[in-house]
Write an enzyme that holds these catalytic residues in place. Structure first.
Site, PDB file in Angstrom:
ATOM      1  N   HIS A 263       0.831  -1.199   0.000  1.00  0.00           N
ATOM      2  CA  HIS A 263       0.000   0.000   0.000  1.00  0.00           C
ATOM      3  C   HIS A 263       0.858   1.239   0.000  1.00  0.00           C
ATOM      4  CE1 HIS A 263      -3.234   2.791   0.848  1.00  0.00           C
ATOM      5  NE2 HIS A 263      -3.994   1.848   0.327  1.00  0.00           N
ATOM      6  N   ASP A 314      -7.982  -5.288  -1.514  1.00  0.00           N
ATOM      7  CA  ASP A 314      -8.368  -6.149  -2.628  1.00  0.00           C
ATOM      8  C   ASP A 314      -8.109  -7.635  -2.391  1.00  0.00           C
ATOM      9  OD1 ASP A 314      -9.338  -4.218  -4.597  1.00  0.00           O
ATOM     10  OD2 ASP A 314      -7.337  -3.397  -4.425  1.00  0.00           O
TER      11      ASP A 314
HETATM   12  N1  CMC Z   1       4.320  -7.619  -4.058  1.00  0.00           N
HETATM   13  C1  CMC Z   1       5.656  -7.659  -3.859  1.00  0.00           C
HETATM   14  N2  CMC Z   1       6.370  -6.595  -3.502  1.00  0.00           N
HETATM   15  C2  CMC Z   1       5.717  -5.442  -3.332  1.00  0.00           C
HETATM   16  C3  CMC Z   1       4.323  -5.325  -3.504  1.00  0.00           C
HETATM   17  C4  CMC Z   1       3.635  -6.481  -3.882  1.00  0.00           C
HETATM   18  N3  CMC Z   1       2.321  -6.436  -4.072  1.00  0.00           N
HETATM   19  N4  CMC Z   1       3.937  -4.070  -3.254  1.00  0.00           N
HETATM   20  C5  CMC Z   1       5.047  -3.405  -2.942  1.00  0.00           C
HETATM   21  N5  CMC Z   1       6.114  -4.226  -2.988  1.00  0.00           N
HETATM   22  C6  CMC Z   1       7.494  -3.871  -2.704  1.00  0.00           C
HETATM   23  C7  CMC Z   1       8.140  -3.270  -3.952  1.00  0.00           C
HETATM   24  O1  CMC Z   1       8.754  -4.252  -4.768  1.00  0.00           O
HETATM   25  C8  CMC Z   1       9.139  -2.335  -3.336  1.00  0.00           C
HETATM   26  O2  CMC Z   1      10.229  -3.085  -2.856  1.00  0.00           O
HETATM   27  P1  CMC Z   1      11.724  -2.522  -2.962  1.00  0.00           P
HETATM   28  O3  CMC Z   1      11.726  -1.275  -2.140  1.00  0.00           O
HETATM   29  O4  CMC Z   1      12.531  -3.629  -2.417  1.00  0.00           O
HETATM   30  O5  CMC Z   1      11.953  -2.235  -4.424  1.00  0.00           O
HETATM   31  C9  CMC Z   1       8.403  -1.796  -2.130  1.00  0.00           C
HETATM   32  O6  CMC Z   1       7.494  -2.836  -1.746  1.00  0.00           O
HETATM   33  C10 CMC Z   1       7.645  -0.513  -2.397  1.00  0.00           C
HETATM   34  O7  CMC Z   1       6.750  -0.762  -3.463  1.00  0.00           O
HETATM   35  P2  CMC Z   1       6.237   0.307  -4.515  1.00  0.00           P
HETATM   36  O8  CMC Z   1       5.625  -0.377  -5.685  1.00  0.00           O
HETATM   37  O9  CMC Z   1       7.339   1.283  -4.805  1.00  0.00           O
HETATM   38  O10 CMC Z   1       5.136   1.044  -3.648  1.00  0.00           O
HETATM   39  P3  CMC Z   1       4.039   2.006  -4.181  1.00  0.00           P
HETATM   40  O11 CMC Z   1       3.604   2.805  -3.048  1.00  0.00           O
HETATM   41  O12 CMC Z   1       4.500   2.751  -5.395  1.00  0.00           O
HETATM   42  O13 CMC Z   1       2.903   1.031  -4.713  1.00  0.00           O
HETATM   43  C11 CMC Z   1       1.068  -0.383  -4.805  1.00  0.00           C
HETATM   44  C12 CMC Z   1       1.792   0.709  -3.999  1.00  0.00           C
HETATM   45  C13 CMC Z   1      -0.285  -0.642  -4.186  1.00  0.00           C
HETATM   46  C14 CMC Z   1       0.871   0.097  -6.248  1.00  0.00           C
HETATM   47  C15 CMC Z   1       1.929  -1.658  -4.795  1.00  0.00           C
HETATM   48  O14 CMC Z   1       2.044  -2.135  -3.474  1.00  0.00           O
HETATM   49  C16 CMC Z   1       1.383  -2.735  -5.705  1.00  0.00           C
HETATM   50  O15 CMC Z   1       1.646  -2.700  -6.927  1.00  0.00           O
HETATM   51  N6  CMC Z   1       0.600  -3.707  -5.167  1.00  0.00           N
HETATM   52  C17 CMC Z   1       0.002  -4.749  -5.972  1.00  0.00           C
HETATM   53  C18 CMC Z   1      -1.275  -4.250  -6.626  1.00  0.00           C
HETATM   54  C19 CMC Z   1      -2.385  -4.055  -5.624  1.00  0.00           C
HETATM   55  O16 CMC Z   1      -2.646  -4.908  -4.804  1.00  0.00           O
HETATM   56  N7  CMC Z   1      -3.091  -2.928  -5.737  1.00  0.00           N
HETATM   57  C20 CMC Z   1      -4.183  -2.566  -4.834  1.00  0.00           C
HETATM   58  C21 CMC Z   1      -3.811  -1.329  -4.083  1.00  0.00           C
HETATM   59  S1  CMC Z   1      -4.706  -0.985  -2.585  1.00  0.00           S
HETATM   60  C22 CMC Z   1      -6.364  -1.033  -2.896  1.00  0.00           C
HETATM   61  C23 CMC Z   1      -6.812  -0.169  -4.014  1.00  0.00           C
HETATM   62  O17 CMC Z   1      -6.524   1.009  -4.046  1.00  0.00           O
HETATM   63  O18 CMC Z   1      -7.494  -0.672  -4.867  1.00  0.00           O
END
Ligand code: CMC
Length: 377
Positions: A263, A314
């Site tokens: 998140h 989700d």
């Molecule tokens: N699986 C594996 N690693 C993850 C995940 C994941 N789902 N989410 C974050 N990370 C890791 C990412 O690889 C990174 O690691 P490192 O620092 O080692 O490179 C770190 O955590 C930070 O991740 P980020 O992608 O830079 O974080 P963000 O704030 O830009 O993204 C997010 C947030 C929700 C887009 C992301 O967590 C993600 O893509 N999650 C999977 C998709 C998902 O479940 N989306 C629903 C979001 S919440 C409900 C909604 O709004 O609908």
């Protein structure tokens, strides 16, 4: 600005407060407030229309106001015939989110008070949208099944009618209770991407339907509301429970994202997860739900051990919707059917703020390129 003319870029607008809001607060330590109420005090104690009223009118309704609001929602549920015809004309290969996006845009054409942009008209429009997004979703489903579209019943609550119209038969009380809880949990969430998109559109003084259409297009993406469908694809793809470890470790080894995890704001567990876990555990008398729950618990542990991240909304909401017999391509449309109450509340708040949301960018392209006429290129 950093140096002269050079702008500092906040990649992904992370931690940037784009405006003030009184509607909801996402507290990084793992709390969520709607208009100052902790969601833990609302879930299971109020019904979804109470929360929709709270978001739109900024206060909880009394009994009489809630009854009137519920009746008003039900009276607005029926769609104009030309919208039903348009849904029938859509190829069945289209994703329901694509149809929903188009039909919400069409709702704007059908608005009985199209030229009235007053505050009172916007409140009526907000109620109409809260009522009709679920009906559009139910109609898309019924049309795809070639089944009749039930007419909303006055003796049913709004939420009950949504399930009734979607499934084609009166829902059980327990199913309606699950949907109330789910819709409350999905109703609003600060400046999430779709809400922000709605507010950007509203900030140009565009109409509410345009703003909600922007929001739906944004919710659809798998990094946002589209994640739920991907969660179910993953759970089905894993197959047997004993394959969870290998499957998830494999994805993590390849640096792939696990859908339904992580998140932008929460640094602790998402406060909605404990409610969703509770909802799905209560539904584990169903074999499929039980098996999905077992897989989910294992995935949670593996992902937390390796990445120290938690499930988001989700993850378990996918299992809850599956238990309601909602097909996975309708998970995001169901999400939209709840988040509509947050979107319209934010659109109204943005109109009140009356400021154009228009960031700048840092130009990193070239200057002074020599122009070559097309004949010489
Ligand atoms: N699986 C594996 N690693 C993850 C995940 C994941 N789902 N989410 C974050 N990370 C890791 C990412 O690889 C990174 O690691 P490192 O620092 O080692 O490179 C770190 O955590 C930070 O991740 P980020 O992608 O830079 O974080 P963000 O704030 O830009 O993204 C997010 C947030 C929700 C887009 C992301 O967590 C993600 O893509 N999650 C999977 C998709 C998902 O479940 N989306 C629903 C979001 S919440 C409900 C909604 O709004 O609908």
């Amino acid at each position: 600005m950093t140096k002269k003319g050079e702008r500092a870029v906040v990649r992904g607008l992370k931690d940037v407060a784009a405006a003030e809001t009184k509607i909801s607060f996402v507290e990084p330590k793992g709390f969520l407030y709607y208009l100052g109420y902790n969601i833990d005090d609302l879930v299971g104690r109020v019904v979804y229309p109470e929360v929709a009223f709270l978001l739109i009118h900024k206060r909880l309704p009394n009994r009489q106001e809630l009854d009137q609001f519920n009746a008003c929602l039900i009276s607005e549920m029926k769609l104009p015939e030309r919208m039903v015809e348009s849904i029938r004309a859509t190829p069945k290969s289209c994703h329901p989110m694509d149809i929903l996006r188009t039909e919400v845009s069409r709702l704007g054409e059908c608005d009985p008070e199209n030229n009235d942009l007053s505050e009172a008209a916007n409140l009526r429009r907000a109620t109409r949208l809260v009522a009709r997004v679920p009906t559009i979703v139910a109609t898309i489903h019924r049309v795809r099944l070639d089944k009749p579209i039930p007419v909303p019943r006055e003796d049913f609550s709004f939420t009950e009618n949504f399930l009734y119209m979607f499934k084609g038969s009166p829902p059980e009380e327990a199913e309606t209770d699950v949907l109330h809880r789910l819709m409350i949990l999905q109703a609003d969430h600060g400046f999430n991407a779709s809400t922000f998109a709605a507010r950007v559109t509203a900030s140009t003084n565009s109409d509410m339907y345009s703003a909600v259409t922007s929001a739906i297009g944004t919710l659809k993406g798998p990094l946002h509301g589209g994640a739920g469908e991907k969660v179910m694809e993953m759970l089905d793809d894993i197959g047997l429970e004993e394959h969870v470890e290998e499957y998830i470790q494999g994805l993590l080894d390849e640096n792939k994202k696990i859908m339904g995890f992580g998140h932008r704001v929460y640094k602790a567990e998402d406060p909605r997860t404990k409610h969703l876990r509770g909802i799905v555990r209560n539904l584990c008398y169903r074999d499929r739900t039980n098996s999905l729950c077992n897989k989910c618990s294992k995935i949670e542990k593996i992902v937390h051990d390796r990445k120290k991240i938690y499930p988001n909304l989700d993850f378990y909401s996918a299992v809850a919707m599956d238990a309601l017999d909602v097909p996975k391509e309708f998970f995001t449309p169901f999400f939209a059917s709840s988040r509509i109450s947050g979107w319209v509340a934010h659109v109204i708040e943005q109109y009140e703020d009356a400021v154009l949301l228009r960031p700048s960018s840092k130009y990193v392209g070239e200057f002074g390129r020599k122009f070559i006429p097309i004949e010489q290129r």
